[in-house]
Design a protein around this motif. Structure first.
Motif, PDB file in Angstrom:
ATOM      1  N   PRO A  93       1.710   8.917   0.262  1.00  0.00           N
ATOM      2  CA  PRO A  93       2.283   7.745   0.936  1.00  0.00           C
ATOM      3  C   PRO A  93       2.335   7.903   2.446  1.00  0.00           C
ATOM      4  O   PRO A  93       2.477   6.931   3.162  1.00  0.00           O
ATOM      5  N   SER A 147      -0.270   5.589   4.095  1.00  0.00           N
ATOM      6  CA  SER A 147      -0.310   4.136   3.970  1.00  0.00           C
ATOM      7  C   SER A 147       0.255   3.439   5.199  1.00  0.00           C
ATOM      8  O   SER A 147      -0.227   2.383   5.584  1.00  0.00           O
ATOM      9  N   GLU A 158       3.356  10.078  -9.106  1.00  0.00           N
ATOM     10  CA  GLU A 158       3.202  11.528  -9.054  1.00  0.00           C
ATOM     11  C   GLU A 158       4.530  12.261  -8.893  1.00  0.00           C
ATOM     12  O   GLU A 158       4.773  13.307  -9.505  1.00  0.00           O
ATOM     13  N   ILE A 159       5.420  11.720  -8.086  1.00  0.00           N
ATOM     14  CA  ILE A 159       6.645  12.448  -7.792  1.00  0.00           C
ATOM     15  C   ILE A 159       7.619  12.461  -8.966  1.00  0.00           C
ATOM     16  O   ILE A 159       8.557  13.265  -8.998  1.00  0.00           O
ATOM     17  N   LEU A 168      -5.444   9.121  -0.524  1.00  0.00           N
ATOM     18  CA  LEU A 168      -4.776   7.829  -0.480  1.00  0.00           C
ATOM     19  C   LEU A 168      -3.444   7.858  -1.209  1.00  0.00           C
ATOM     20  O   LEU A 168      -2.533   7.101  -0.903  1.00  0.00           O
ATOM     21  N   ALA A 169      -3.352   8.730  -2.204  1.00  0.00           N
ATOM     22  CA  ALA A 169      -2.152   8.762  -3.029  1.00  0.00           C
ATOM     23  C   ALA A 169      -0.956   9.292  -2.254  1.00  0.00           C
ATOM     24  O   ALA A 169       0.178   9.129  -2.652  1.00  0.00           O
ATOM     25  N   VAL A 220     -11.728  -3.547   7.527  1.00  0.00           N
ATOM     26  CA  VAL A 220     -11.318  -2.150   7.457  1.00  0.00           C
ATOM     27  C   VAL A 220     -11.653  -1.604   6.073  1.00  0.00           C
ATOM     28  O   VAL A 220     -11.126  -2.072   5.074  1.00  0.00           O
ATOM     29  N   LEU A 221     -12.569  -0.664   6.033  1.00  0.00           N
ATOM     30  CA  LEU A 221     -12.902  -0.015   4.774  1.00  0.00           C
ATOM     31  C   LEU A 221     -12.144   1.291   4.700  1.00  0.00           C
ATOM     32  O   LEU A 221     -12.112   2.046   5.665  1.00  0.00           O
ATOM     33  N   ILE A 222     -11.554   1.554   3.554  1.00  0.00           N
ATOM     34  CA  ILE A 222     -10.796   2.779   3.393  1.00  0.00           C
ATOM     35  C   ILE A 222     -11.501   3.662   2.379  1.00  0.00           C
ATOM     36  O   ILE A 222     -11.803   3.224   1.276  1.00  0.00           O
ATOM     37  N   VAL A 227     -15.397  -1.898  -0.392  1.00  0.00           N
ATOM     38  CA  VAL A 227     -14.084  -2.277  -0.902  1.00  0.00           C
ATOM     39  C   VAL A 227     -13.131  -2.448   0.270  1.00  0.00           C
ATOM     40  O   VAL A 227     -12.851  -1.500   0.990  1.00  0.00           O
ATOM     41  N   LEU A 228     -12.678  -3.665   0.458  1.00  0.00           N
ATOM     42  CA  LEU A 228     -11.701  -3.930   1.506  1.00  0.00           C
ATOM     43  C   LEU A 228     -10.332  -3.993   0.864  1.00  0.00           C
ATOM     44  O   LEU A 228     -10.152  -4.634  -0.161  1.00  0.00           O
ATOM     45  N   ILE A 229      -9.376  -3.328   1.481  1.00  0.00           N
ATOM     46  CA  ILE A 229      -8.037  -3.314   0.933  1.00  0.00           C
ATOM     47  C   ILE A 229      -7.115  -4.073   1.862  1.00  0.00           C
ATOM     48  O   ILE A 229      -7.072  -3.800   3.056  1.00  0.00           O
ATOM     49  N   SER A 235      -2.263   3.543  -5.306  1.00  0.00           N
ATOM     50  CA  SER A 235      -3.387   4.292  -4.777  1.00  0.00           C
ATOM     51  C   SER A 235      -4.322   4.793  -5.872  1.00  0.00           C
ATOM     52  O   SER A 235      -5.525   4.829  -5.690  1.00  0.00           O
ATOM     53  N   GLN A 236      -3.783   5.126  -7.014  1.00  0.00           N
ATOM     54  CA  GLN A 236      -4.675   5.578  -8.088  1.00  0.00           C
ATOM     55  C   GLN A 236      -5.473   4.434  -8.682  1.00  0.00           C
ATOM     56  O   GLN A 236      -6.590   4.616  -9.160  1.00  0.00           O
ATOM     57  N   LEU A 260       2.530  18.149  -3.708  1.00  0.00           N
ATOM     58  CA  LEU A 260       3.727  18.362  -4.515  1.00  0.00           C
ATOM     59  C   LEU A 260       3.593  19.623  -5.354  1.00  0.00           C
ATOM     60  O   LEU A 260       4.492  20.473  -5.391  1.00  0.00           O
ATOM     61  N   PRO A 309       2.901   4.477  -3.912  1.00  0.00           N
ATOM     62  CA  PRO A 309       1.844   5.362  -4.419  1.00  0.00           C
ATOM     63  C   PRO A 309       1.301   4.904  -5.763  1.00  0.00           C
ATOM     64  O   PRO A 309       0.218   5.326  -6.162  1.00  0.00           O
ATOM     65  N   LEU A 363       0.816  -1.209   0.000  1.00  0.00           N
ATOM     66  CA  LEU A 363       0.000   0.000   0.000  1.00  0.00           C
ATOM     67  C   LEU A 363       0.850   1.260   0.000  1.00  0.00           C
ATOM     68  O   LEU A 363       0.432   2.308  -0.474  1.00  0.00           O
ATOM     69  N   ALA A 364       2.060   1.159   0.557  1.00  0.00           N
ATOM     70  CA  ALA A 364       2.903   2.342   0.681  1.00  0.00           C
ATOM     71  C   ALA A 364       3.398   2.816  -0.679  1.00  0.00           C
ATOM     72  O   ALA A 364       3.875   3.931  -0.815  1.00  0.00           O
ATOM     73  N   PHE A 385     -14.194   3.941  -7.122  1.00  0.00           N
ATOM     74  CA  PHE A 385     -15.155   4.707  -7.915  1.00  0.00           C
ATOM     75  C   PHE A 385     -16.171   3.778  -8.567  1.00  0.00           C
ATOM     76  O   PHE A 385     -17.386   3.952  -8.437  1.00  0.00           O
ATOM     77  N   SER A 425      -8.229   4.075  -6.410  1.00  0.00           N
ATOM     78  CA  SER A 425      -9.168   5.142  -6.687  1.00  0.00           C
ATOM     79  C   SER A 425     -10.165   4.707  -7.763  1.00  0.00           C
ATOM     80  O   SER A 425     -11.378   4.862  -7.607  1.00  0.00           O
TER      81      SER A 425
END
Lengths: 343, 343
Positions: free
Chosen positions: B76, B79, A282-283, B73-74, B96-98, A96-98, A79-80, B227, A76, A73-74, A87, A83
DNA sequence: TGCAGCGATGTAATCGATTGCAAGTGATGC
DNA sequence: GCATCACTTGCAATCGATTACATCGCTGCA
């Protein structure tokens, strides 16, 4: 605590109809006449009624949610994708369970729990490197909810996948470097058993071959997609007698780690070595130097996977079965500062 | 599809006991004699029985999960907090729902859905800047599950929080820069209505005052933790007639964006300006230059918040009520390359 | 001997919504 | 005038586990 939650019966009473009608207003509004529908909706409003999902799921014999298995999960990058998934799932009413498959104690156990304990109506798997038995469709097949693989996949597995064209992405990267004039090109790979590692390396090799450029095993460096492994690879690169002038990294994280470590050692990018990443996190655009990379349509990947899974779940209910398995989405090269002509 | 899932009755049959006993083996093993317990466990094994969570939750009048509201979420930064939360929750059997509160269409609606639709037994909120009404405890209080705020919080809100000492963190950053010899120190802030922005800016001002250094409004730059806003702030910094020689940024993401943009414009860090971030996200150590920053115990924050919430949920069931509200965890300065004595 | 007390187990009501089936209504067609 | 049909609506069974209460057998003490 004093007052109970209103139940469907309270709404029925308030509206002067039966619970069946209230239920229909909620889940099949066109089976109810317009008049009673507004009546019931008003009663719902007044009473402040909310469906009890546990009861609904019990009766409907469903779990009411899906699980997404993420390797990290860490990162990035994911994460999109999430997303996009959330959605698409929001409209269907699924939770949605992650689950992070790598972190935390007895991660494997947690996953099996999700798989077998009918907590989920379906699974989206972003990590194909799970223990063999976890995903094996062989045992007790009726216990497995439908699964869609996204990003990663299992090679001879018939289950549906949503992926990008990794070989094409690698080709784009190599050709870009070649176009800049590089003839000594290396590749920093992910973990060796990973399908993305394999396909991206294959694409890189193929492109090098087509271009008539050298393919040297000592220029194929080992990594694991992480920042730290990128830094380690930088040290390996420095230790080479005969170095490539450009390195295509199989992930942006590794590319950042690679550049960061080189910078520590006083080696400048792209002056002394060009670097291309993969993912376009993103970075990448803000890194120093900004990172040339292969961009993936992440939100689209997530959305597509979610839709596919929803289709499978619906199918399962109707006992049909026919889904065209795979979907391959396009990638795109984004040229930035980290790649330049060789000195 | 051919065979049904085994039910608790099937297990009871196989073990020669009643369903009540099977249920007790599962949720209160010590209320069953050792003999029958092994009998039942064997029967569970043989039949491949799994509890139906929908039925259990219905009967127990619970949702079986908690929801975590994340602003982005994006980023880091979150996370690892999630990691801590899921770890603590896994042992309690809660899902756990996020939910990303900012992304996606009608995000606000989705949150209200979680809040009111008894999908969750509790909430962990990492984003205190939600629309007023969403978190207002005033309306229909019995509809709200317990809430724990983590990282961010609402100022005069009595609900429990798990935070860090933001003012102390800001002081650490400013003092570090002052110790290096800087006397012209600026601050890049987050969104103006954010509690973290406020407390960090307050800490920065207090530290500057204590040190007898100038506090100049034009050196307090606007940002929003992202950023992109860091990059924009870099342009603002460049436009100043009279620039600070060091900038303390309220997030690592902004610090990276700030440095990245300066680099584009040919300004070197830390040669021409020192930069300190906040959060210590993973890439901070690998950035170019590596980022001096204030580190937070993220996993611990998540774990603490989760435990607090579980306690609240348990309390709610017993109709007691007494939780010592707040917990403040320590921060730490990590000195790296991005800060150096002024020229 | 008789009874309180305790531990182990069974019986059956219950959680709250969904849905198959049947019944009622009015309209249409012959 | 009657059969047919479409459309609404209600009745009541059902999803599967939990748990309050009842029961049973046994021990120990008066």
């Amino acid at each position: 605590m004093t007052t109970r939650f209103p139940r469907i019966g309270d709404v029925a009473l308030a509206a002067g109809v039966s619970t069946a009608t209230v239920s229909r207003v909620l889940s099949a509004p066109d089976r109810v006449s317009a008049n009673t529908r507004v009546l019931v909706l008003k009663a719902i409003e007044e009473t402040g009624y909310r469906v009890n999902h546990a009861a609904r799921n019990l009766r409907r014999r469903q779990a009411g949610g899906i699980v997404v298995l993420v390797p990290n999960l860490a990162n990035p990058f994911f994460s999109q994708i999430l997303s996009g998934i959330t959605f698409a799932m929001a409209t269907s009413g699924h939770n949605v369970l992650i689950a992070d498959t790598r972190k935390g104690p007895n991660a494997e156990h947690r996953i099996l729990d999700y798989l077998h304990n009918n907590r989920a109506d379906g699974l989206i798997v972003l990590d194909a490197n799970l223990p063999e038995d976890v995903l094996s469709a062989g045992d007790t097949p009726n216990y497995h909810p439908p699964i869609v693989f996204a990003c990663e996949w299992l090679d001879a597995d018939p289950r549906p996948t949503v992926t990008i064209d990794n070989e094409a992405g690698a080709r784009l990267a190599i050709r870009h470097l070649a176009d800049l004039g590089h003839v000594r090109i290396g590749h920093l790979m992910g973990p060796s058993d990973n399908i993305l590692t394999i396909t991206r390396a294959r694409g890189a090799r193929a492109a090098l071959a087509e271009l008539g450029l050298p393919i040297r095993d000592d220029w194929f460096l080992d990594g694991d997609f992480s920042l730290a492994s990128g830094a380690a690879a930088a040290r390996a690169w420095l230790a080479l007698d005969d170095r490539p002038t450009a390195v295509f990294c199989a992930s942006d994280a590794m590319a950042c780690g690679f550049i960061g470590e080189l910078h520590h050692k006083g080696v400048r990018v792209p002056d002394e070595v060009s670097v291309v990443g993969f993912d376009d996190i993103e970075i990448a655009a803000h890194f120093v130097p900004s990172l040339t990379t292969v961009a993936q349509p992440r939100v689209l990947i997530g959305e597509t996977a979610a839709r596919k899974l929803l289709a499978l779940i619906a199918q399962g209910r109707e006992r049909e079965s026919a889904t065209d398995a795979s979907e391959v989405l396009p990638v795109q090269l984004v040229a930035r500062e980290s790649s330049a002509p060789p000195r």
